[in-house]
Design an enzyme around this catalytic site. Structure first.
Site, mmCIF file in Angstrom:
data_model
loop_
_atom_site.group_PDB
_atom_site.id
_atom_site.type_symbol
_atom_site.label_atom_id
_atom_site.label_comp_id
_atom_site.label_asym_id
_atom_site.label_seq_id
_atom_site.Cartn_x
_atom_site.Cartn_y
_atom_site.Cartn_z
ATOM 1 N N MET A 297 39.796 41.640 38.873
ATOM 2 C CA MET A 297 40.131 40.861 40.079
ATOM 3 C C MET A 297 40.807 41.782 41.091
ATOM 4 S SD MET A 297 41.389 37.182 38.548
ATOM 5 C CE MET A 297 42.269 37.790 37.112
ATOM 6 N N GLN B 119 35.720 48.837 35.926
ATOM 7 C CA GLN B 119 34.579 48.192 36.589
ATOM 8 C C GLN B 119 34.180 48.960 37.843
ATOM 9 O OE1 GLN B 119 34.428 44.578 39.043
ATOM 10 N NE2 GLN B 119 32.960 43.785 37.556
ATOM 11 N N CYS C 161 29.651 40.325 42.440
ATOM 12 C CA CYS C 161 30.521 40.075 43.586
ATOM 13 C C CYS C 161 29.707 39.612 44.798
ATOM 14 C CB CYS C 161 31.299 41.340 43.943
ATOM 15 S SG CYS C 161 32.385 41.056 45.333
ATOM 16 N N LYS D 28 28.499 42.834 34.334
ATOM 17 C CA LYS D 28 29.062 41.513 34.662
ATOM 18 C C LYS D 28 28.246 40.954 35.815
ATOM 19 C CE LYS D 28 33.344 39.141 36.001
ATOM 20 N NZ LYS D 28 33.279 38.857 37.435
ATOM 21 N N ARG E 174 41.058 33.575 36.885
ATOM 22 C CA ARG E 174 42.233 33.047 37.577
ATOM 23 C C ARG E 174 43.310 32.511 36.644
ATOM 24 N NH1 ARG E 174 38.260 29.959 41.498
ATOM 25 N NH2 ARG E 174 37.046 30.239 39.603
HETATM 26 C C1 LIG Z 1 41.239 37.383 43.560
HETATM 27 C C2 LIG Z 1 39.954 37.619 42.813
HETATM 28 C C3 LIG Z 1 39.376 38.878 42.833
HETATM 29 C C4 LIG Z 1 38.188 39.115 42.136
HETATM 30 N N1 LIG Z 1 37.677 40.389 42.085
HETATM 31 C C5 LIG Z 1 36.600 40.652 41.280
HETATM 32 C C6 LIG Z 1 36.174 41.983 41.044
HETATM 33 O O1 LIG Z 1 36.776 42.951 41.504
HETATM 34 N N2 LIG Z 1 35.075 42.174 40.253
HETATM 35 C C7 LIG Z 1 34.407 41.129 39.672
HETATM 36 O O2 LIG Z 1 33.426 41.341 38.956
HETATM 37 N N3 LIG Z 1 34.823 39.856 39.859
HETATM 38 C C8 LIG Z 1 35.902 39.610 40.625
HETATM 39 N N4 LIG Z 1 36.366 38.326 40.727
HETATM 40 C C9 LIG Z 1 35.704 37.262 39.969
HETATM 41 C C10 LIG Z 1 36.363 37.102 38.598
HETATM 42 O O3 LIG Z 1 36.225 38.290 37.834
HETATM 43 C C11 LIG Z 1 35.726 35.936 37.829
HETATM 44 O O4 LIG Z 1 34.370 36.209 37.606
HETATM 45 C C12 LIG Z 1 35.847 34.630 38.601
HETATM 46 O O5 LIG Z 1 37.159 34.448 39.118
HETATM 47 C C13 LIG Z 1 35.482 33.435 37.722
HETATM 48 O O6 LIG Z 1 36.326 33.331 36.613
HETATM 49 P P1 LIG Z 1 37.579 32.284 36.566
HETATM 50 O O7 LIG Z 1 37.011 30.943 36.914
HETATM 51 O O8 LIG Z 1 38.094 32.375 35.153
HETATM 52 O O9 LIG Z 1 38.548 32.740 37.595
HETATM 53 C C14 LIG Z 1 37.549 38.079 41.431
HETATM 54 C C15 LIG Z 1 38.145 36.810 41.406
HETATM 55 C C16 LIG Z 1 39.338 36.585 42.075
HETATM 56 C C17 LIG Z 1 39.975 35.213 41.997
#
Ligand SMILES: Cc1cc2nc3c(=O)[nH]c(=O)nc-3n(C[C@H](O)[C@H](O)[C@H](O)COP(=O)(O)O)c2cc1C
Length: 342
Positions: A9, A61, A91, A130, A237
């Site tokens: 994240m 990553q 992303c 991913k 999250r």
């Molecule tokens: C603030 C934030 C930043 C994120 N940055 C990335 C990232 O750098 N790379 C990535 O693959 N996913 C990123 N994501 C997505 C998360 O890895 C994850 O796939 C997504 O939040 C869904 O999972 P959750 O419902 O458990 O949060 C980000 C999510 C959030 C909330």
């Protein structure tokens, strides 16, 4: 046994947050923030790639689209002892997918296959991917390529098949499509519906692959349910909104058990950690800013946020802030332990 991971994240899973997570969970695998291949090649490598061995096991990553460049980034990262290298194909941000990185790559499985082959040439570590269950639309494509809708189960199955043939054995699947036109990254984590069944079906169709599910998973009970269908669960999250849940996740991992730590003990360990930043208020705050969820849904939650959030006042540093927290937060929440909650 299963695998639990904490999602990459941006702006959250920096070194400090990973250290904090590791106080709570010893067995799950942590991910860095997404780093572009060009940042690794041209940027301040030590700043981008350094980590504390305490954070391990740790996956790096990488986001990118040029196979040579990504290969070079992987080669550079070999000097750091990461446990896994992960390619971001999920992303939806314009900054990433508009450059043909992240989720927009999903519609081009053969190109992604070439990228992972370039990565595998440079490392013997596991190379994982991913991705989403699909995408709808693509921004800023070369005009030679058609607009893409790639959101059926068969599309996902094809993506996994091509990458499996290219040697990827471990997939982390965010169970939503990414809508690449008209939705912000934040909305893309909420609006496209979760299709967990598609991920379960991938595991059924490719039983030999390690399939990890991600998206909207927030409780121990739901982790347990998903693990009846797939090999692993990735938490995003939930890990920063309610991090105390991480003390319970090791029970799902081989050799792991619930970490019967209290919030007070976590804060005491953070006191040792922030001492390394001495009288640097900014660094002290950076080290603590992603711990705001530690008292999630508990008495003292607002107080904890107020204490951590600046301004800290003249002459107050990370350690003093945490000492103050221990003095004024409710004792019963400070001393609560995962097992006593059961
Ligand atoms: C603030 C934030 C930043 C994120 N940055 C990335 C990232 O750098 N790379 C990535 O693959 N996913 C990123 N994501 C997505 C998360 O890895 C994850 O796939 C997504 O939040 C869904 O999972 P959750 O419902 O458990 O949060 C980000 C999510 C959030 C909330």
């Amino acid at each position: 046994m299963s695998r639990i991971s904490i999602a990459p994240m941006v702006d959250i899973t920096d070194r400090h947050f990973r250290y904090f997570c590791r106080l709570l969970t010893k067995k799950s695998i942590l991910y860095t923030e997404m780093v572009t291949s060009s940042a690794i090649i041209h940027g301040d490598r030590n700043k981008i790639l350094d980590f504390d061995p305490f954070e391990k096991p740790l996956a790096l990553q990488i986001a990118g689209c040029e196979k040579e460049e990504i290969g070079e980034a992987v080669k550079i990262a070999e000097d750091w002892d990461y446990d896994e290298i992960n390619l971001n194909v999920g992303c939806p941000s314009d900054r990433v997918s508009g450059n043909q990185m992240g989720a927009s790559l999903m519609a081009y499985p053969e190109e992604v296959a070439e990228i992972v082959q370039a990565m595998k040439r440079e490392t013997n570590k596991p190379v994982t991917v991913k991705h989403r269950i699909g995408i709808d639309g693509t921004n800023i494509l070369p005009s030679s390529l058609p607009k893409v809708i790639f959101d059926k189960y068969e599309d996902l199955e094809y993506f996994v098949k091509v990458l499996n043939e290219a040697g990827v054995k471990h997939f982390i699947i965010h169970a939503r499509i990414a809508i690449l036109e008209g939705l912000s990254p934040k909305d893309n984590r909420e609006i496209p519906p979760l299709r967990y069944d598609d991920v379960y079906r991938i595991k059924k169709d490719f039983p030999e692959l390690l399939i990890e599910i991600n998206g909207g998973i927030k409780t121990i009970e739901s982790i347990r349910k998903h693990l009846n269908h797939v090999d692993g669960v990735m938490l995003g999250r939930a890990a920063y909104e309610a991090p105390f849940i991480l003390a319970e996740v090791d029970q799902f991992v081989e050799g792991g058990k619930i970490n019967n730590i209290s919030r007070r003990e976590v804060i005491e360990k953070l006191m040792d950690y922030v001492e390394r930043f001495g009288e640097d208020q900014k660094m002290g705050y950076n080290a603590l800013k992603n711990t705001l969820g530690l008292f999630h849904n508990k008495r003292g939650s607002k107080l904890w946020r107020q204490i951590i959030n600046p301004p800290w006042g003249e002459g107050l540093y990370g350690k003093n802030i945490l000492e103050r927290a221990l003095e004024i937060l409710p004792e019963e929440v400070l001393d609560e332990r995962p097992i006593s909650r059961r």
